[in-house]
Design a protein around this motif. Sequence first.
Motif, PDB file in Angstrom:
ATOM      1  N   CYS A 140     -22.124 -27.785   9.498  1.00  0.00           N
ATOM      2  CA  CYS A 140     -20.881 -27.341   9.626  1.00  0.00           C
ATOM      3  C   CYS A 140     -20.070 -28.186   8.937  1.00  0.00           C
ATOM      4  O   CYS A 140     -18.836 -27.575   8.568  1.00  0.00           O
ATOM      5  CB  CYS A 140     -21.171 -28.396  11.160  1.00  0.00           C
ATOM      6  N   ARG A 141     -19.612 -29.840   8.035  1.00  0.00           N
ATOM      7  CA  ARG A 141     -18.712 -29.569   7.595  1.00  0.00           C
ATOM      8  C   ARG A 141     -19.105 -28.661   5.719  1.00  0.00           C
ATOM      9  O   ARG A 141     -17.802 -28.988   5.688  1.00  0.00           O
ATOM     10  CB  ARG A 141     -19.066 -31.589   6.997  1.00  0.00           C
ATOM     11  N   TYR A 142     -20.176 -28.579   5.498  1.00  0.00           N
ATOM     12  CA  TYR A 142     -20.034 -27.638   4.586  1.00  0.00           C
ATOM     13  C   TYR A 142     -18.849 -26.117   4.528  1.00  0.00           C
ATOM     14  O   TYR A 142     -17.896 -25.665   3.882  1.00  0.00           O
ATOM     15  CB  TYR A 142     -21.441 -27.334   3.894  1.00  0.00           C
ATOM     16  N   ASP A 150     -11.713 -24.235   9.862  1.00  0.00           N
ATOM     17  CA  ASP A 150     -11.684 -24.527  11.412  1.00  0.00           C
ATOM     18  C   ASP A 150     -12.948 -24.574  11.661  1.00  0.00           C
ATOM     19  O   ASP A 150     -14.294 -24.296  11.965  1.00  0.00           O
ATOM     20  CB  ASP A 150     -11.326 -22.665  11.729  1.00  0.00           C
ATOM     21  N   HIS A 151     -13.184 -25.646  12.748  1.00  0.00           N
ATOM     22  CA  HIS A 151     -14.062 -26.557  13.478  1.00  0.00           C
ATOM     23  C   HIS A 151     -15.110 -25.300  14.019  1.00  0.00           C
ATOM     24  O   HIS A 151     -15.994 -25.550  14.084  1.00  0.00           O
ATOM     25  CB  HIS A 151     -14.181 -27.652  13.869  1.00  0.00           C
ATOM     26  N   SER A 152     -14.148 -24.813  15.072  1.00  0.00           N
ATOM     27  CA  SER A 152     -14.775 -23.894  16.242  1.00  0.00           C
ATOM     28  C   SER A 152     -15.830 -22.602  15.058  1.00  0.00           C
ATOM     29  O   SER A 152     -16.772 -22.639  15.438  1.00  0.00           O
ATOM     30  CB  SER A 152     -14.440 -23.345  16.472  1.00  0.00           C
ATOM     31  N   LEU A 153     -15.115 -22.222  14.196  1.00  0.00           N
ATOM     32  CA  LEU A 153     -16.225 -20.919  13.549  1.00  0.00           C
ATOM     33  C   LEU A 153     -16.639 -21.424  12.913  1.00  0.00           C
ATOM     34  O   LEU A 153     -17.820 -21.203  12.126  1.00  0.00           O
ATOM     35  CB  LEU A 153     -14.516 -20.951  12.745  1.00  0.00           C
ATOM     36  N   LEU A 170     -23.295 -15.548   5.858  1.00  0.00           N
ATOM     37  CA  LEU A 170     -22.121 -15.503   6.730  1.00  0.00           C
ATOM     38  C   LEU A 170     -20.588 -15.538   6.349  1.00  0.00           C
ATOM     39  O   LEU A 170     -19.604 -15.359   7.527  1.00  0.00           O
ATOM     40  CB  LEU A 170     -22.985 -15.940   8.243  1.00  0.00           C
ATOM     41  N   MET A 171     -20.385 -16.699   6.002  1.00  0.00           N
ATOM     42  CA  MET A 171     -18.733 -17.258   5.763  1.00  0.00           C
ATOM     43  C   MET A 171     -17.985 -15.802   4.764  1.00  0.00           C
ATOM     44  O   MET A 171     -17.088 -15.855   5.063  1.00  0.00           O
ATOM     45  CB  MET A 171     -18.887 -18.470   5.017  1.00  0.00           C
TER      46      MET A 171
END
Length: 165
Positions: free
Chosen positions: A18-20, A27-30, A65-66
Amino acid sequence: MSDPELQRLFARHSSSLCRYLNMYLKDHSLSMDIMQESFTRMAEFMTHSTIQDIDAYLYRVAKNLMIDHFRQQKKQQSIIISDEQWQGIPSRDKSLESVAIRDQQLKQIQQIIQALPSRTQEIFRLHREEGLTQMEVAQQLNISLSTVEKHLANALAMLIHKWKD
């Protein structure tokens, strides 16, 4: 991959993954959504095959995905047009005013052409309206190419001169 193995993998990598993602997405939620989708895809893939390096594969899935997200976002940005931008795009429909102006200009051009000598009118019509080349006009009328050129030059000069008036 069994549920306990997936849970261990999630516990070991979820926060770092998640940090990566958040480093790039901001955007933390994304980031959380993509991280969860990455684990979902890993679980689906693991039911059909085996992976040598699960950790590396997990990060590769997340990165892909990103990248897909960035591509989709770029595509959407190019499609979004504000109301002001829509109004700035010229309409393909001709306004009554522009049609009237165009009709008036065409009538003026026709009057100028009709004022030309008949031979010049004929050469002009064959070349401009029928689309014949200057050589084809010369052959059809059995005259020299230079004669055709002179008549066309005179016709264009008259159009330009009268149009300015």
